[in-house]
Design a protein around this motif. Structure first.
Motif, PDB file in Angstrom:
ATOM      1  N   PRO A   1      21.290  62.079  13.618  1.00 49.28           N
ATOM      2  CA  PRO A   1      22.852  62.973  14.109  1.00 49.28           C
ATOM      3  C   PRO A   1      23.197  62.129  15.337  1.00 49.28           C
ATOM      4  CG  PRO A   1      20.907  64.416  14.512  1.00 49.28           C
ATOM      5  CD  PRO A   1      20.374  63.204  13.669  1.00 49.28           C
ATOM      6  N   GLY A   2      22.425  61.414  15.913  1.00 49.41           N
ATOM      7  CA  GLY A   2      22.861  60.470  16.984  1.00 49.41           C
ATOM      8  C   GLY A   2      23.824  59.397  16.628  1.00 49.41           C
ATOM      9  N   GLY A   3      23.383  58.851  15.426  1.00 49.54           N
ATOM     10  CA  GLY A   3      24.249  57.771  14.933  1.00 49.54           C
ATOM     11  C   GLY A   3      25.623  58.183  14.423  1.00 49.54           C
ATOM     12  N   ALA A   4      25.731  59.457  13.993  1.00 47.69           N
ATOM     13  CA  ALA A   4      27.081  59.707  13.778  1.00 47.69           C
ATOM     14  C   ALA A   4      28.081  59.856  14.885  1.00 47.69           C
ATOM     15  CB  ALA A   4      27.062  61.177  13.166  1.00 47.69           C
ATOM     16  N   VAL A   5      27.229  60.388  16.283  1.00 49.50           N
ATOM     17  CA  VAL A   5      28.002  60.439  17.429  1.00 49.50           C
ATOM     18  C   VAL A   5      28.487  59.255  17.964  1.00 49.50           C
ATOM     19  CG1 VAL A   5      28.029  61.592  19.724  1.00 49.50           C
ATOM     20  CG2 VAL A   5      27.144  62.576  17.680  1.00 49.50           C
ATOM     21  N   GLN A   6      27.445  58.112  17.901  1.00 45.95           N
ATOM     22  CA  GLN A   6      27.583  57.001  18.718  1.00 45.95           C
ATOM     23  C   GLN A   6      28.930  56.230  18.472  1.00 45.95           C
ATOM     24  OE1 GLN A   6      25.218  55.521  20.814  1.00 45.95           O
ATOM     25  NE2 GLN A   6      27.205  54.534  21.251  1.00 45.95           N
ATOM     26  N   PRO A   7      29.638  56.272  17.398  1.00 47.12           N
ATOM     27  CA  PRO A   7      30.828  55.574  17.270  1.00 47.12           C
ATOM     28  C   PRO A   7      31.912  56.209  18.093  1.00 47.12           C
ATOM     29  CG  PRO A   7      29.953  55.730  15.090  1.00 47.12           C
ATOM     30  CD  PRO A   7      29.021  56.609  16.038  1.00 47.12           C
ATOM     31  N   TYR A   8      31.716  57.369  18.345  1.00 49.60           N
ATOM     32  CA  TYR A   8      32.869  58.181  19.160  1.00 49.60           C
ATOM     33  C   TYR A   8      32.625  57.589  20.618  1.00 49.60           C
ATOM     34  CZ  TYR A   8      33.968  60.859  15.092  1.00 49.60           C
ATOM     35  OH  TYR A   8      34.355  61.110  13.839  1.00 49.60           O
ATOM     36  N   VAL A   9      31.371  57.647  20.948  1.00 51.89           N
ATOM     37  CA  VAL A   9      30.864  57.125  22.516  1.00 51.89           C
ATOM     38  C   VAL A   9      31.314  55.817  22.742  1.00 51.89           C
ATOM     39  CG1 VAL A   9      28.941  57.003  24.094  1.00 51.89           C
ATOM     40  CG2 VAL A   9      29.265  58.916  22.470  1.00 51.89           C
ATOM     41  N   THR A  10      31.290  54.970  21.671  1.00 52.60           N
ATOM     42  CA  THR A  10      31.593  53.634  21.586  1.00 52.60           C
ATOM     43  C   THR A  10      33.030  53.250  21.819  1.00 52.60           C
ATOM     44  OG1 THR A  10      29.635  52.876  20.303  1.00 52.60           O
ATOM     45  CG2 THR A  10      31.572  51.124  20.622  1.00 52.60           C
TER      46      THR A  10
ATOM     47  N   ARG B   1      34.109  60.541  31.726  1.00 59.47           N
ATOM     48  CA  ARG B   1      32.422  60.443  31.466  1.00 59.47           C
ATOM     49  C   ARG B   1      32.094  61.755  31.142  1.00 59.47           C
ATOM     50  NH1 ARG B   1      29.527  58.520  35.957  1.00 59.47           N
ATOM     51  NH2 ARG B   1      30.367  56.461  35.317  1.00 59.47           N
ATOM     52  N   GLU B   2      32.539  62.551  31.955  1.00 55.86           N
ATOM     53  CA  GLU B   2      31.887  64.151  31.724  1.00 55.86           C
ATOM     54  C   GLU B   2      32.538  65.069  30.653  1.00 55.86           C
ATOM     55  OE1 GLU B   2      29.614  65.615  33.485  1.00 55.86           O
ATOM     56  OE2 GLU B   2      29.272  63.412  34.289  1.00 55.86           O
ATOM     57  N   ALA B   3      33.948  64.491  30.200  1.00 59.86           N
ATOM     58  CA  ALA B   3      34.556  65.019  29.366  1.00 59.86           C
ATOM     59  C   ALA B   3      33.863  64.455  27.976  1.00 59.86           C
ATOM     60  CB  ALA B   3      36.030  64.760  29.171  1.00 59.86           C
ATOM     61  N   VAL B   4      33.526  63.290  27.694  1.00 58.44           N
ATOM     62  CA  VAL B   4      32.999  62.709  26.501  1.00 58.44           C
ATOM     63  C   VAL B   4      31.437  63.546  26.465  1.00 58.44           C
ATOM     64  CG1 VAL B   4      31.899  61.027  25.477  1.00 58.44           C
ATOM     65  CG2 VAL B   4      34.141  60.643  26.613  1.00 58.44           C
ATOM     66  N   LYS B   5      30.638  63.585  27.380  1.00 59.18           N
ATOM     67  CA  LYS B   5      29.433  64.261  27.327  1.00 59.18           C
ATOM     68  C   LYS B   5      29.314  65.550  27.125  1.00 59.18           C
ATOM     69  CE  LYS B   5      26.874  63.371  31.264  1.00 59.18           C
ATOM     70  NZ  LYS B   5      26.580  63.308  32.596  1.00 59.18           N
ATOM     71  N   HIS B   6      30.389  66.203  27.542  1.00 59.75           N
ATOM     72  CA  HIS B   6      30.821  67.728  27.204  1.00 59.75           C
ATOM     73  C   HIS B   6      30.919  67.737  25.585  1.00 59.75           C
ATOM     74  CE1 HIS B   6      31.791  71.817  27.421  1.00 59.75           C
ATOM     75  NE2 HIS B   6      32.700  71.467  26.909  1.00 59.75           N
ATOM     76  N   TRP B   7      31.809  66.988  25.094  1.00 60.06           N
ATOM     77  CA  TRP B   7      32.053  66.803  23.744  1.00 60.06           C
ATOM     78  C   TRP B   7      30.895  66.577  22.845  1.00 60.06           C
ATOM     79  CZ3 TRP B   7      31.304  62.673  20.397  1.00 60.06           C
ATOM     80  CH2 TRP B   7      31.786  62.880  19.161  1.00 60.06           C
TER      81      TRP B   7
ATOM     82  N   THR C   1      14.776  69.922  28.654  1.00 60.90           N
ATOM     83  CA  THR C   1      15.341  70.763  27.610  1.00 60.90           C
ATOM     84  C   THR C   1      16.976  70.089  27.550  1.00 60.90           C
ATOM     85  OG1 THR C   1      16.713  71.929  29.668  1.00 60.90           O
ATOM     86  CG2 THR C   1      14.735  72.823  28.686  1.00 60.90           C
ATOM     87  N   PRO C   2      17.633  70.456  26.547  1.00 58.98           N
ATOM     88  CA  PRO C   2      18.988  69.735  26.317  1.00 58.98           C
ATOM     89  C   PRO C   2      19.823  70.204  27.488  1.00 58.98           C
ATOM     90  CG  PRO C   2      18.453  70.911  24.260  1.00 58.98           C
ATOM     91  CD  PRO C   2      17.176  71.125  25.150  1.00 58.98           C
ATOM     92  N   GLU C   3      19.688  71.300  28.053  1.00 56.68           N
ATOM     93  CA  GLU C   3      20.527  71.660  29.291  1.00 56.68           C
ATOM     94  C   GLU C   3      20.484  70.837  30.518  1.00 56.68           C
ATOM     95  OE1 GLU C   3      23.606  73.129  31.138  1.00 56.68           O
ATOM     96  OE2 GLU C   3      22.829  73.718  28.938  1.00 56.68           O
ATOM     97  N   LEU C   4      19.019  70.359  30.661  1.00 55.37           N
ATOM     98  CA  LEU C   4      18.888  69.560  31.798  1.00 55.37           C
ATOM     99  C   LEU C   4      19.115  67.855  31.370  1.00 55.37           C
ATOM    100  CD1 LEU C   4      15.374  70.935  32.823  1.00 55.37           C
ATOM    101  CD2 LEU C   4      17.492  71.185  34.141  1.00 55.37           C
ATOM    102  N   GLU C   5      19.018  67.775  30.162  1.00 51.68           N
ATOM    103  CA  GLU C   5      19.035  66.251  29.879  1.00 51.68           C
ATOM    104  C   GLU C   5      20.493  65.825  29.877  1.00 51.68           C
ATOM    105  OE1 GLU C   5      17.555  62.409  28.533  1.00 51.68           O
ATOM    106  OE2 GLU C   5      16.757  64.223  29.432  1.00 51.68           O
ATOM    107  N   ARG C   6      21.604  66.929  29.437  1.00 53.35           N
ATOM    108  CA  ARG C   6      23.029  66.669  29.518  1.00 53.35           C
ATOM    109  C   ARG C   6      23.536  66.249  30.815  1.00 53.35           C
ATOM    110  NH1 ARG C   6      26.483  72.064  28.754  1.00 53.35           N
ATOM    111  NH2 ARG C   6      27.871  70.628  28.490  1.00 53.35           N
ATOM    112  N   ARG C   7      22.904  66.326  31.819  1.00 54.52           N
ATOM    113  CA  ARG C   7      23.457  66.135  33.176  1.00 54.52           C
ATOM    114  C   ARG C   7      23.099  64.600  33.440  1.00 54.52           C
ATOM    115  NH1 ARG C   7      20.452  70.936  36.418  1.00 54.52           N
ATOM    116  NH2 ARG C   7      21.283  72.809  35.327  1.00 54.52           N
ATOM    117  N   LYS C   8      22.285  63.783  32.799  1.00 58.10           N
ATOM    118  CA  LYS C   8      22.102  62.589  32.743  1.00 58.10           C
ATOM    119  C   LYS C   8      23.175  61.506  32.267  1.00 58.10           C
ATOM    120  CE  LYS C   8      17.022  63.385  32.707  1.00 58.10           C
ATOM    121  NZ  LYS C   8      15.752  63.016  32.047  1.00 58.10           N
TER     122      LYS C   8
END
Length: 200
Positions: free
Chosen positions: A154-163, A135-141, A102-109
């Protein structure tokens, strides 16, 4: 357990009419093999019986309680003589890993499989952000932002911010004595309002 019982449990079945024998395998392993086969079939992947037989024979010999032991590269190497069986194992393990995810479990990784969030292939990797708090703040965002994204990737739109956060993390690590692990004290060196509203 007698020698005969061990022999009955671990000896390879006689091939007949392209049937796959699951005799001697623990119930959980039987369920995992059948689920993996069903998932591959639903994904449009053909699985030949002569690829599955070496897998079942090896599992029978090992008397392993779960298919997940084959995630160990050393164990998986024992199937290397049948290269296509390796592919069957890897995809089965992939589907088993997604089972119940689930997303809730995956977000912990620290590395996210985007299929679980968006149904699209890809990953978001936060491991280059070395400061735990950042790291936890970026994951939360990212967890909050992903559902708001539209389009095919949609992941491609988020990736530049993580980078960008990866670069910030590297900058903090190189320029701060503490490596940027501790957040800066934003109140240090500023005066605080007094009870009368004036600054002391």
């Amino acid at each position: 357990m007698s020698d005969e019982e061990v022999w009955r449990r671990t000896t390879s079945a006689i091939n007949a009419d392209r049937e796959l024998c699951l005799r001697g395998l623990p119930d959980r392993v039987v369920a995992e093999v059948l689920y993996g086969l069903q998932a591959r079939t639903e994904a449009g992947v053909r699985t030949w019986d002569h690829f599955l037989r070496p897998l079942c024979d090896r599992l029978r010999q090992m008397q392993t309680p779960t298919l997940e032991v084959l995630a160990d590269p050393d164990v998986l190497a024992t199937l290397s003589r049948v290269k296509s069986t390796d592919g069957v194992v890897r995809t089965m393990l992939m589907w088993l890993d997604w089972l119940g995810a689930t997303p809730e479990l995956e977000r912990r990784k620290d590395v996210w499989d985007l299929r679980i969030f968006t149904g699209q292939t890809g990953a978001l990797d936060f491991t280059r952000i070395s400061q735990p708090t950042l790291r936890e703040a970026v994951k939360h965002w990212a967890y909050d932002d992903l559902p708001r994204r539209r389009g095919k990737r949609p992941g491609g739109a988020v990736q530049p911010y993580v980078t960008a956060m990866n670069l910030l993390s590297e900058s903090l690590r190189l320029q701060r004595e503490d490596g940027g692990v501790h957040p800066p004290d934003l109140h240090r060196g500023t005066s605080s309002p007094s009870a009368t509203g004036s600054r002391s």
